[in-house]
Design an enzyme around this catalytic site. Structure first.
Site: not given
Ligand code: HMH
Length: 220
Positions: A47, A87, A139, A209
């Site tokens: 990620d 982040e 998101e 995803e």
């Protein structure tokens, strides 16, 4: 009566696929406390690569938004730009905590596929409506997936709560809802073919995803 929004109608129509993305065995295993920590570390390192690619994706949305000239959209998306900086620091810090060396991670196939998809959005021909739809659902999948891990009755391991709160917090949820309102406003007056391609973008993200969770949870 209450008018159904475009996004709400898609969520209903593609509910099964949405659930496969947001209640994936990997994130459900976090909530159940049964998560394989090597899978968690794999997700973390993959990620980080994704998020680096996501920076230029968000930048391209901001650019399209500015050209379109909606000042309130710009401020919301600019908030996304600001939080991605935090982040990246979070990922580095978290990697150190877990003993993951981010400098030596290669992207796995599903991640490469997702990154190529993100890269395609920097093209000028891609409309703001399609781009912001994609941004919103990317998101939202994380918001819903990690939000579930901190809902009542969770057995999430304490050392994973920080991760879950990053995307599962009420603030992040509000942010996703702001994006959703932008999407619905953009699509409310869009021609049918533009709505159709946004819907295809929506389902493509769900597939990507699901592939990303699969990649993280399965041994390669
Ligand atoms: C794969 N999807 C993936 N990574 C993320 N960090 C998000 C969505 C949300 O930012």
């Amino acid at each position: 009566g209450v008018e159904a929004t475009t996004t709400a109608a898609w969520m209903e129509k593609h509910r099964e696929m949405y659930e496969r993305a947001t209640r994936h065995p990997f994130t459900v295993s976090i909530r159940d406390g049964a998560v394989d920590l090597s899978a968690f570390k794999r997700w973390l390192s993959q990620d980080y690569i994704f998020v680096r690619e996501f920076v230029s994706f968000i930048a391209s949305i901001l650019f399209k938004c500015c050209k379109q000239g909606d000042g309130s959209d710009m401020e919301i998306i600019l908030g996304g730009v600001a939080s991605i900086s935090d982040e990246l620091s979070w990922f580095k810090n978290e990697a150190t905590k877990w003993g993951v060396d981010l400098a030596n991670v290669s992207p796995l196939e599903s991640n490469l596929e997702y990154c190529r998809f993100l890269q395609s959005f920097t093209e000028q021909e891609i409309s703001y409506a399609l781009a912001v739809t994609t941004f919103w659902i990317i998101e939202t999948v994380y918001q819903d997936s990690f939000g579930f891990c901190i809902e009542e009755g969770n057995k999430t391991p304490p050392e994973l709560l920080g991760t879950c709160q990053r995307w599962g917090s009420p603030e992040f949820k509000q942010y996703c809802e702001s994006l959703q309102r932008i999407v619905d406003r953009c699509l409310a007056n869009a021609p049918a073919d533009a709505v159709k391609s946004a819907e295809e973008g929506f389902t493509r993200v769900l597939e990507l995803e699901i592939g990303f969770w699969e990649m993280s949870s399965s041994q390669s």
